[in-house]
Enzyme design. Structure first.
Site, PDB file in Angstrom:
ATOM      1  CG  ASP A  34      -2.200   0.830   1.029  1.00  0.00           C
ATOM      2  OD1 ASP A  34      -2.093   2.071   0.943  1.00  0.00           O
ATOM      3  OD2 ASP A  34      -3.294   0.239   0.936  1.00  0.00           O
ATOM      4  CE1 TYR A 141     -14.592   3.979  -7.261  1.00  0.00           C
ATOM      5  CE2 TYR A 141     -16.919   3.635  -7.726  1.00  0.00           C
ATOM      6  CZ  TYR A 141     -15.727   3.188  -7.186  1.00  0.00           C
ATOM      7  OH  TYR A 141     -15.673   1.967  -6.585  1.00  0.00           O
TER       8      TYR A 141
HETATM    9  P1  NAD Z   1     -10.284   1.719   0.137  1.00  0.00           P
HETATM   10  O1  NAD Z   1     -10.394   3.190  -0.156  1.00  0.00           O
HETATM   11  O2  NAD Z   1     -10.770   1.223   1.437  1.00  0.00           O
HETATM   12  O3  NAD Z   1      -8.784   1.229  -0.050  1.00  0.00           O
HETATM   13  C1  NAD Z   1      -7.990   1.647  -1.125  1.00  0.00           C
HETATM   14  C2  NAD Z   1      -6.541   1.510  -0.713  1.00  0.00           C
HETATM   15  O4  NAD Z   1      -5.752   2.021  -1.777  1.00  0.00           O
HETATM   16  C3  NAD Z   1      -6.181   2.322   0.543  1.00  0.00           C
HETATM   17  O5  NAD Z   1      -5.569   1.497   1.501  1.00  0.00           O
HETATM   18  C4  NAD Z   1      -5.236   3.395   0.015  1.00  0.00           C
HETATM   19  O6  NAD Z   1      -4.186   3.720   0.948  1.00  0.00           O
HETATM   20  C5  NAD Z   1      -4.674   2.700  -1.208  1.00  0.00           C
HETATM   21  N1  NAD Z   1      -4.090   3.635  -2.170  1.00  0.00           N
HETATM   22  C6  NAD Z   1      -4.555   4.853  -2.542  1.00  0.00           C
HETATM   23  N2  NAD Z   1      -3.714   5.415  -3.418  1.00  0.00           N
HETATM   24  C7  NAD Z   1      -2.718   4.522  -3.614  1.00  0.00           C
HETATM   25  C8  NAD Z   1      -1.537   4.517  -4.405  1.00  0.00           C
HETATM   26  N3  NAD Z   1      -1.219   5.550  -5.189  1.00  0.00           N
HETATM   27  N4  NAD Z   1      -0.736   3.434  -4.356  1.00  0.00           N
HETATM   28  C9  NAD Z   1      -1.027   2.383  -3.570  1.00  0.00           C
HETATM   29  N5  NAD Z   1      -2.122   2.341  -2.784  1.00  0.00           N
HETATM   30  C10 NAD Z   1      -2.956   3.404  -2.812  1.00  0.00           C
HETATM   31  O7  NAD Z   1     -11.033   0.981  -1.073  1.00  0.00           O
HETATM   32  P2  NAD Z   1     -11.690  -0.478  -1.072  1.00  0.00           P
HETATM   33  O8  NAD Z   1     -13.084  -0.324  -0.602  1.00  0.00           O
HETATM   34  O9  NAD Z   1     -10.807  -1.447  -0.420  1.00  0.00           O
HETATM   35  O10 NAD Z   1     -11.783  -0.718  -2.650  1.00  0.00           O
HETATM   36  C11 NAD Z   1     -10.833  -1.495  -3.358  1.00  0.00           C
HETATM   37  C12 NAD Z   1     -11.292  -1.571  -4.810  1.00  0.00           C
HETATM   38  O11 NAD Z   1     -12.616  -2.117  -4.862  1.00  0.00           O
HETATM   39  C13 NAD Z   1     -11.384  -0.207  -5.523  1.00  0.00           C
HETATM   40  O12 NAD Z   1     -11.070  -0.383  -6.866  1.00  0.00           O
HETATM   41  C14 NAD Z   1     -12.846   0.138  -5.390  1.00  0.00           C
HETATM   42  O13 NAD Z   1     -13.273   1.022  -6.397  1.00  0.00           O
HETATM   43  C15 NAD Z   1     -13.475  -1.214  -5.548  1.00  0.00           C
HETATM   44  N6  NAD Z   1     -14.832  -1.288  -5.007  1.00  0.00           N
HETATM   45  C16 NAD Z   1     -15.056  -1.140  -3.673  1.00  0.00           C
HETATM   46  C17 NAD Z   1     -16.348  -1.187  -3.200  1.00  0.00           C
HETATM   47  C18 NAD Z   1     -16.670  -1.023  -1.751  1.00  0.00           C
HETATM   48  O14 NAD Z   1     -17.847  -0.901  -1.385  1.00  0.00           O
HETATM   49  N7  NAD Z   1     -15.673  -1.008  -0.860  1.00  0.00           N
HETATM   50  C19 NAD Z   1     -17.416  -1.382  -4.101  1.00  0.00           C
HETATM   51  C20 NAD Z   1     -17.141  -1.501  -5.458  1.00  0.00           C
HETATM   52  C21 NAD Z   1     -15.835  -1.476  -5.906  1.00  0.00           C
HETATM   53  N1  SER Z   2     -18.782   1.480  -2.368  1.00  0.00           N
HETATM   54  C1  SER Z   2     -18.334   2.098  -3.585  1.00  0.00           C
HETATM   55  C2  SER Z   2     -18.589   3.558  -3.554  1.00  0.00           C
HETATM   56  O1  SER Z   2     -19.604   3.921  -3.014  1.00  0.00           O
HETATM   57  C3  SER Z   2     -19.037   1.489  -4.781  1.00  0.00           C
HETATM   58  O2  SER Z   2     -18.141   1.337  -5.800  1.00  0.00           O
HETATM   59  O3  SER Z   2     -17.799   4.302  -4.073  1.00  0.00           O
END
Ligand code: NAD
Ligand code: SER
Length: 316
Positions: A34, A141
């Site tokens: 990360d 996004y």
């Molecule tokens: P999050 O925001 O909780 O975690 C993202 C991580 O990426 C963080 O730990 C952050 O420090 C890290 N990060 C940011 N910039 C960075 C960089 N330049 N280099 C390395 N790391 C970096 O997000 P998440 O909920 O764990 O989501 C992960 C993936 O799943 C994303 O692509 C998100 O769009 C997708 N997603 C999440 C959800 C959800 O509800 N959580 C839903 C749909 C899709």
């Molecule tokens: N949980 C995510 C958001 O709300 C869906 O991609 O951004």
């Protein structure tokens, strides 16, 4: 045995996926990375790296050093935060994706990158959203997610890179709080209930959204990456869904267990307009037919589990 690199391992998904992948493939075969420092028992079980995934040489160096064959690319800026800083959303979402794909092409890795319900927009059919349909999102996004789906399919068709992806709905979990998305309320409401606090909901009471409990999301990612490629008609990206509800419905479900729990509304216009443009519920039959997606938790079962886990954590 796979050798896996996780980018963005410190977030809501990564903190739980790291543990699950290490359970399956072995602690030393899963490298967690990360931009932010990683600490705590999950990460101490195996190798960690500090990687800014917008810097391709940092990814390439880790892939070479650890002989990686699979990248889980989770680094991104979530929808509501990205809308406040669109260039950051684009640079992280697309930078991390393009770098992962290029490193994968050069070193022969498979790549998993989550897409989202955010890949859809107001002109998409919002009920029973089909697998293949109109994708004209109105958020930065969503623009990164559609671009990601197209680029990932391009790298598969043009270079044979084994790219796979799911369109996650809002994810609900109890290890790491979400990172600034539109669906975060459905996590925060359980924390408020467990702590005995009133919850202020940022979405209107009738806002229907697709959701999934984290254990089912982890299964989806891992099962797709393990799926027989000859069965995959689609790749980037599969609709996956488990339940859909409005704020009023999740509030009513929590009140069955905590009758004293109180919720009020203070609608956030940015989150509301994003939520209004996203599906009410997706048709995920392609994921079920092509690789056996089969979520286990509905709203009732998830509520019992969330209140049990958070109740123990916050009981005085
Ligand atoms: P999050 O925001 O909780 O975690 C993202 C991580 O990426 C963080 O730990 C952050 O420090 C890290 N990060 C940011 N910039 C960075 C960089 N330049 N280099 C390395 N790391 C970096 O997000 P998440 O909920 O764990 O989501 C992960 C993936 O799943 C994303 O692509 C998100 O769009 C997708 N997603 C999440 C959800 C959800 O509800 N959580 C839903 C749909 C899709
Ligand atoms: N949980 C995510 C958001 O709300 C869906 O991609 O951004």
């Amino acid at each position: 045995m796979k050798k896996i690199l996780i980018l963005g391992a410190g977030g809501q998904i990564g903190s739980e996926l790291s543990a699950r992948l290490r359970d399956i493939y072995g602690n030393d075969n899963v490298i967690c990375s990360d931009l932010r420092p990683l600490s705590g028992p999950i990460y101490e079980r195996g190798p960690i790296e500090r990687i800014d995934s917008t810097q391709i040489m940092q990814i390439a160096a880790a892939v070479k050093k650890h002989n990686i064959d699979t990248i889980y690319n989770l680094a991104a800026i979530l929808s509501a935060t990205a809308e406040l800083n669109p260039m950051l959303g684009w640079n992280v979402g697309i930078g991390s994706l393009v770098n992962s794909l290029e490193v994968a092409r050069l070193f022969g890795c498979a790549v998993f990158t989550p897409s989202s319900i955010g890949a859809f927009g107001p002109s998409t059919p919002l009920d029973g959203t089909p697998q293949d349909t109109i994708q004209r999102p109105g958020t930065i996004y969503g623009v990164t997610k559609v671009t990601g789906e197209l680029l990932s399919d391009y790298y598969f068709k043009r270079f044979g890179v084994d790219t796979r992806s799911v369109r996650f709905p809002g994810l609900i979990s109890n290890v790491t709080l979400p990172g600034g998305g539109t669906t975060d309320y459905a996590v925060e409401i359980y924390y408020a209930a467990a702590k005995g606090e009133k919850f202020i909901c940022p979405l209107g009471k009738d806002t229907m959204l697709d959701m999934m409990y984290m254990p089912d999301a982890l299964d989806a990612a891992i099962n797709l990456m393990e799926a027989d490629p000859s069965k995959l008609i689609h790749r980037n990206s599969f609709n996956v869904a488990a339940m859909h509800f409005t704020p009023e419905e999740i509030y009513a479900e929590i009140k069955k267990h905590k009758p004293e729990f109180q919720m009020e509304y203070n609608v956030d216009p940015i989150k509301q307009s994003i939520a209004d443009s996203w599906p009410n519920w997706m048709d995920d039959s392609c994921a079920r037919n092509e690789w056996g997606f089969n979520p286990k938790f509905d709203l009732a079962a998830m509520t019992v589990d969330m209140l049990d886990i958070l109740g123990k954590r916050y009981s005085k």
